[in-house]
Design an enzyme around this catalytic site. Structure first.
Site, mmCIF file in Angstrom:
data_model
loop_
_atom_site.group_PDB
_atom_site.id
_atom_site.type_symbol
_atom_site.label_atom_id
_atom_site.label_comp_id
_atom_site.label_asym_id
_atom_site.label_seq_id
_atom_site.Cartn_x
_atom_site.Cartn_y
_atom_site.Cartn_z
ATOM 1 N N CYS A 69 -12.850 16.626 -13.029
ATOM 2 C CA CYS A 69 -14.185 16.450 -13.620
ATOM 3 C C CYS A 69 -14.310 15.249 -14.543
ATOM 4 C CB CYS A 69 -14.627 17.718 -14.335
ATOM 5 S SG CYS A 69 -13.691 18.115 -15.841
ATOM 6 N N HIS A 108 -14.382 20.874 -19.520
ATOM 7 C CA HIS A 108 -15.195 20.430 -18.388
ATOM 8 C C HIS A 108 -16.220 19.421 -18.896
ATOM 9 C CE1 HIS A 108 -16.816 20.472 -14.399
ATOM 10 N NE2 HIS A 108 -18.021 20.749 -14.848
ATOM 11 N N ASP A 125 -23.492 17.015 -12.303
ATOM 12 C CA ASP A 125 -22.078 17.396 -12.359
ATOM 13 C C ASP A 125 -21.478 17.189 -10.971
ATOM 14 O OD1 ASP A 125 -19.585 18.410 -12.746
ATOM 15 O OD2 ASP A 125 -20.212 20.438 -13.295
#
Length: 273
Positions: A69, A108, A125
């Site tokens: 991520c 994250h 995302d």
């Protein structure tokens, strides 16, 4: 250094309009998710992935590699800013799979994106990876459902009257709405992203010490767990599982099904007893 847009667009097979519009944001988001796999091979061999833009471009754009991520969303943020979007970098907690009393650290990264001339923000995302990941950005409107290719998401607010409301991404599953990630709107400086990235890569109990490779496809989803289990998920949710018996098969699988060339020093894990 700024990201090389032409190389990036070639990498994700995207040739859309470069104007900073909602249509551009949506199509870029989907193309990135489909174009660059999720993987943690660097962490598995004991390295901390770099978030320097030069290194991100060399790895995710110019090589047969992917990332997790912090890498994906750092690269995507740089691309969006080059195109004229306003981007706020945020960190959050993964809630998927957490026990009711468990509060995980902020490991994250997500993005809040503003489009010129358009009110409100959109949550982007491109680095979540799994079968419930966002294919397109979510309007940051609490309770509004959004469906893309059969995936249903929404954002809900917790502690809305507090000093730092918590935004929760939820995905619709067979058992109803399930929490995926939770974040606040506090702007996160790059120095804090580097710290979170380092913690995620080095903390002894980090789940990323296990080999974890995923690829989202227009025709489904691929998951490689521990280097020993390969799971294909079809668009209708049907799953097939294959056990990987030897290192040669694993390397072939990484190349043929995920488009990855492992870094120097990678040693295929052995099957657990």
């Amino acid at each position: 250094m700024t990201v090389d847009l032409d190389k990036y667009f070639t990498r994700i097979a995207w040739d859309g309009d470069r104007a900073p519009t909602l249509a551009t944001l949506r199509s870029l988001h989907r193309a990135h998710v489909l174009g660059i796999p999720f993987e943690n091979l660097d962490v598995v061999i004991g390295e901390v992935p770099s978030l320097d833009l030069r290194d991100l471009q060399a790895k995710l754009v110019e090589s047969a590699r992917g990332g997790y991520c912090f890498e994906h969303n750092s690269l995507f943020a740089a691309v969006l800013e080059r195109l004229g979007f306003a981007v706020r970098r945020l960190t959050g907690r993964v809630r998927a799979g957490a026990r009711p009393w468990e509060e995980r650290p902020r490991t994250h990264m997500v993005l809040a994106v503003e489009i010129p001339g358009v009110p409100g923000r959109y949550l982007a995302d491109v680095g979540y990876g799994n079968t419930g990941a966002l294919l397109e950005p979510l309007p940051m409107v609490p309770g509004q459902e959004h469906e893309t290719a059969g995936r249903r998401h929404r954002l809900v607010l917790e502690e809305a009257d507090g000093p730092a409301p918590i935004w929760v991404v939820q995905v619709r599953g067979s058992g109803g709405w399930q929490d995926q990630t939770a974040f606040t709107m506090d702007r996160v400086p790059v120095a804090d992203l580097v710290l979170g990235n380092w913690f995620t890569a080095t903390y002894p109990r980090s789940p990323f010490h296990r080999l974890y490779v995923q690829r989202t496809l227009a025709t489904g989803h691929h998951l490689l767990l521990d280097g020993t289990t390969f799971v294909r998920t079809a668009p209708d949710g049907t799953r097939s599982v294959r056990e990987i018996e030897n290192p040669g098969d694993l390397r072939d699988l990484l190349h043929t099904e995920f488009g990855l060339t492992p870094p120097a020093g990678f040693r295929p894990p052995t099957r657990r007893a």
